[in-house]
Design a protein around this motif. Structure first.
Motif, short mmCIF file in Angstrom:
data_model
loop_
_atom_site.label_atom_id
_atom_site.label_comp_id
_atom_site.label_asym_id
_atom_site.label_seq_id
_atom_site.Cartn_x
_atom_site.Cartn_y
_atom_site.Cartn_z
N TYR A 88 63.20 -5.46 -64.37
CA TYR A 88 62.14 -6.45 -64.23
C TYR A 88 61.25 -6.39 -65.47
O TYR A 88 61.25 -5.41 -66.22
CB TYR A 88 61.30 -6.20 -62.97
CG TYR A 88 60.58 -4.86 -62.94
CD1 TYR A 88 59.26 -4.75 -63.37
CD2 TYR A 88 61.24 -3.72 -62.51
CE1 TYR A 88 58.61 -3.53 -63.35
CE2 TYR A 88 60.60 -2.49 -62.48
CZ TYR A 88 59.28 -2.40 -62.90
OH TYR A 88 58.65 -1.18 -62.90
N THR A 89 60.51 -7.46 -65.69
CA THR A 89 59.61 -7.53 -66.84
C THR A 89 58.23 -7.05 -66.44
O THR A 89 57.80 -7.19 -65.28
CB THR A 89 59.53 -8.96 -67.38
OG1 THR A 89 59.07 -9.84 -66.34
CG2 THR A 89 60.88 -9.43 -67.89
N GLU A 90 57.54 -6.49 -67.42
CA GLU A 90 56.19 -5.97 -67.19
C GLU A 90 55.39 -6.15 -68.47
O GLU A 90 55.89 -5.94 -69.57
CB GLU A 90 56.26 -4.50 -66.79
CG GLU A 90 54.91 -3.87 -66.49
CD GLU A 90 55.05 -2.41 -66.10
OE1 GLU A 90 55.16 -2.13 -64.90
OE2 GLU A 90 55.08 -1.55 -67.02
N LEU A 103 55.42 -7.26 -73.87
CA LEU A 103 56.42 -7.51 -72.83
C LEU A 103 57.45 -6.40 -72.84
O LEU A 103 58.07 -6.11 -73.87
CB LEU A 103 57.10 -8.87 -73.05
CG LEU A 103 58.22 -9.22 -72.08
CD1 LEU A 103 57.67 -9.40 -70.67
CD2 LEU A 103 58.94 -10.49 -72.53
N TYR A 154 60.80 -4.41 -70.60
CA TYR A 154 61.82 -4.51 -69.55
C TYR A 154 62.01 -3.14 -68.92
O TYR A 154 62.38 -2.18 -69.60
CB TYR A 154 63.14 -5.02 -70.14
CG TYR A 154 63.10 -6.47 -70.53
CD1 TYR A 154 63.45 -7.47 -69.63
CD2 TYR A 154 62.69 -6.85 -71.81
CE1 TYR A 154 63.40 -8.81 -69.99
CE2 TYR A 154 62.64 -8.18 -72.18
CZ TYR A 154 63.00 -9.15 -71.26
OH TYR A 154 62.95 -10.48 -71.62
N ARG A 155 61.71 -3.05 -67.64
CA ARG A 155 61.78 -1.79 -66.91
C ARG A 155 63.08 -1.73 -66.10
O ARG A 155 63.49 -2.73 -65.50
CB ARG A 155 60.60 -1.65 -65.96
CG ARG A 155 59.25 -1.56 -66.65
CD ARG A 155 59.05 -0.22 -67.33
NE ARG A 155 57.68 -0.04 -67.78
CZ ARG A 155 57.25 1.02 -68.44
NH1 ARG A 155 58.10 2.00 -68.71
NH2 ARG A 155 55.99 1.11 -68.84
N ARG A 203 58.73 -11.88 -62.20
CA ARG A 203 59.11 -10.69 -62.99
C ARG A 203 60.55 -10.74 -63.47
O ARG A 203 61.04 -9.78 -64.05
CB ARG A 203 58.88 -9.43 -62.16
CG ARG A 203 57.42 -9.16 -61.82
CD ARG A 203 57.24 -7.78 -61.22
NE ARG A 203 55.86 -7.48 -60.94
CZ ARG A 203 55.42 -6.29 -60.51
NH1 ARG A 203 56.30 -5.31 -60.33
NH2 ARG A 203 54.16 -6.09 -60.28
N GLU A 204 61.24 -11.83 -63.23
CA GLU A 204 62.62 -12.02 -63.69
C GLU A 204 63.51 -10.84 -63.28
O GLU A 204 64.25 -10.27 -64.07
CB GLU A 204 62.65 -12.19 -65.21
CG GLU A 204 61.82 -13.36 -65.70
CD GLU A 204 61.79 -13.44 -67.22
OE1 GLU A 204 61.94 -12.40 -67.88
OE2 GLU A 204 61.61 -14.56 -67.74
#
Length: 292
Positions: free
Chosen positions: A167-169, A176, A178-179, A220-221
Motif C-alpha cells: 500500500y502507499t503511504e 510517497l 510503498y509499504r 492507498r492503492e
C-alpha cells in the motif's frame, strides 16, 4: 523512445536495457513450446541454408543440378546423417565443407537435445487461486479469506503459503512510500495440498487491515500477493506459484461457496465448478466493516 515493459507484478518498467544475449537460457525456459519448436526449426533450416550456399559456391556435389535447392537437400541429408547416396561430395572442397558440417551437426544436436530436456524437466505447478478475496465474519470475527487448490490429481507435499499486501503511504516529509506487510494467517502450511485449501487471515486489532474500508483500500492503492511453495509428490521437485489481487478484487461481506458435500454413500464430493463462486453473508454486530 525508452523501453517499456510490464512485469508479472503489474509494475511498468521504463528505461530498462534488455540484454537478451545474456539471458538466452532463461528466455528459452520461459518461452512457450510452440515458439521453442519453431525456434529450433528456424535455426536448423538457417544453418543448412548457410551450408547450402557454401556448397553452391564451391560446387563438387555429384549428381546435383547445381542449384540452391539441391545444395539445400544435400546439406540436410548430411546434417541429418541420412545419406541417401544419390548426391555425394566429389571434390576436396566439398569434402572439407562436409567435414565442418558434420561437426556442426554434432554440436547442434547436443545443444538442441539439452535445451529440450531442460524444458521438459522444468517443474511446473498448476495451482489455482480464487479470483476474489473475501471479508466476512468467521466465528463472529472479520476474516480475510482466499481459496487455493491443485488442478492436478497429485499432492503438493508440505505446502506453505504467504500472504502480504502493498500500500502507499505519505511520510511526514510528504514523500510517497510503498509499504509491504505480511498478513498473519490462521494456518500457513499444510502437509498435503490437494484440490482445495481456504486460507484465512483474522482481522483483529493486530492486523494491518484493521479499520480499513473499501475507500481506504482504493485510496492507498492496496494490492495483495499470495505465494505458495511445496514439493510435487510425483516428480519430487519443488514447485511454486503466486497470484496478485487488486483492492477491487476484495468482496466485502462475502465468502467462498462451500465445494464439499457428503454423498448418500458417505463419500465426500468436491465440486470444483464452484471453486471461484462467492456468496453474500448476513451482516452481524461484530462485523464492523462496510459492505460494498
Amino acid at each position: 523512445m525508452a523501453n517499456r515493459t510490464v512485469s508479472s507484478t503489474g509494475v511498468v518498467i521504463v528505461g530498462d536495457r534488455p540484454k537478451p544475449s545474456q539471458d538466452l537460457y532463461h528466455l528459452w525456459l520461459r518461452t512457450t513450446w510452440l515458439r521453442a519448436i519453431l525456434l529450433i526449426a528456424v535455426v536448423y533450416l538457417a544453418v543448412n541454408a548457410l551450408f547450402a550456399l557454401l556448397y553452391l559456391a564451391v560446387g563438387g556435389i555429384a549428381n546435383s543440378r547445381g542449384d540452391f535447392f539441391d545444395s539445400m537437400f544435400f546439406s540436410i541429408e548430411t546434417m541429418g546423417t541420412i545419406g541417401y547416396g544419390e548426391m555425394t561430395p566429389a571434390t576436396r572442397a566439398a569434402h572439407t565443407i562436409v567435414m565442418f558440417e558434420s561437426v556442426t551437426s554434432l554440436l547442434l544436436t547436443a545443444l538442441a537435445t539439452g535445451l529440450v530436456f531442460a524444458k521438459f524437466s522444468l517443474p511446473m505447478s498448476r495451482l489455482a487461486f480464487s479470483t476474489k478475496l473475501t471479508i466476512s465474519p468467521m466465528n463472529g470475527r472479520p476474516t480475510l479469506a482466499l481459496r487455493i487448490g491443485n488442478e492436478r490429481s497429485n499432492v503438493i507435499a508440505e505446502a506453505r503459503i504467504r500472504l502480504g499486501f502493498v500500500y502507499t503511504e505519505i511520510s511526514q516529509e510528504g514523500v510517497l512510500m510503498y509499504r509491504l506487510e505480511d498478513l498473519k494467517l490462521v494456518r500457513d502450511s499444510t502437509q498435503a495440498l490437494t484440490r482445495s485449501w481456504t486460507v484465512m487471515h483474522l482481522i483483529d486489532e493486530s492486523s494491518p487491515l484493521f479499520g480499513m474500508t473499501p475507500e481506504t483500500l482504493d485510496a492507498r492503492e492496496v494490492e495483495f500477493f499470495a505465494s505458495v511453495v511445496g514439493t510435487d509428490d510425483t516428480s519430487l521437485q519443488p514447485v511454486h506459484s503466486r497470484h496478485r489481487y487488486l483492492g477491487t478484487d476484495v468482496v466485502w461481506g462475502g465468502r467462498h461457496v462451500d465445494i464439499l458435500s457428503e454423498l448418500p454413500s458417505g463419500e465426500i464430493q468436491m465440486d470444483v465448478r464452484k471453486f471461484h463462486l462467492v456468496m453474500p453473508t448476513a451482516p452481524t454486530a461484530t462485523f464492523p466493516y462496510p459492505r460494498a
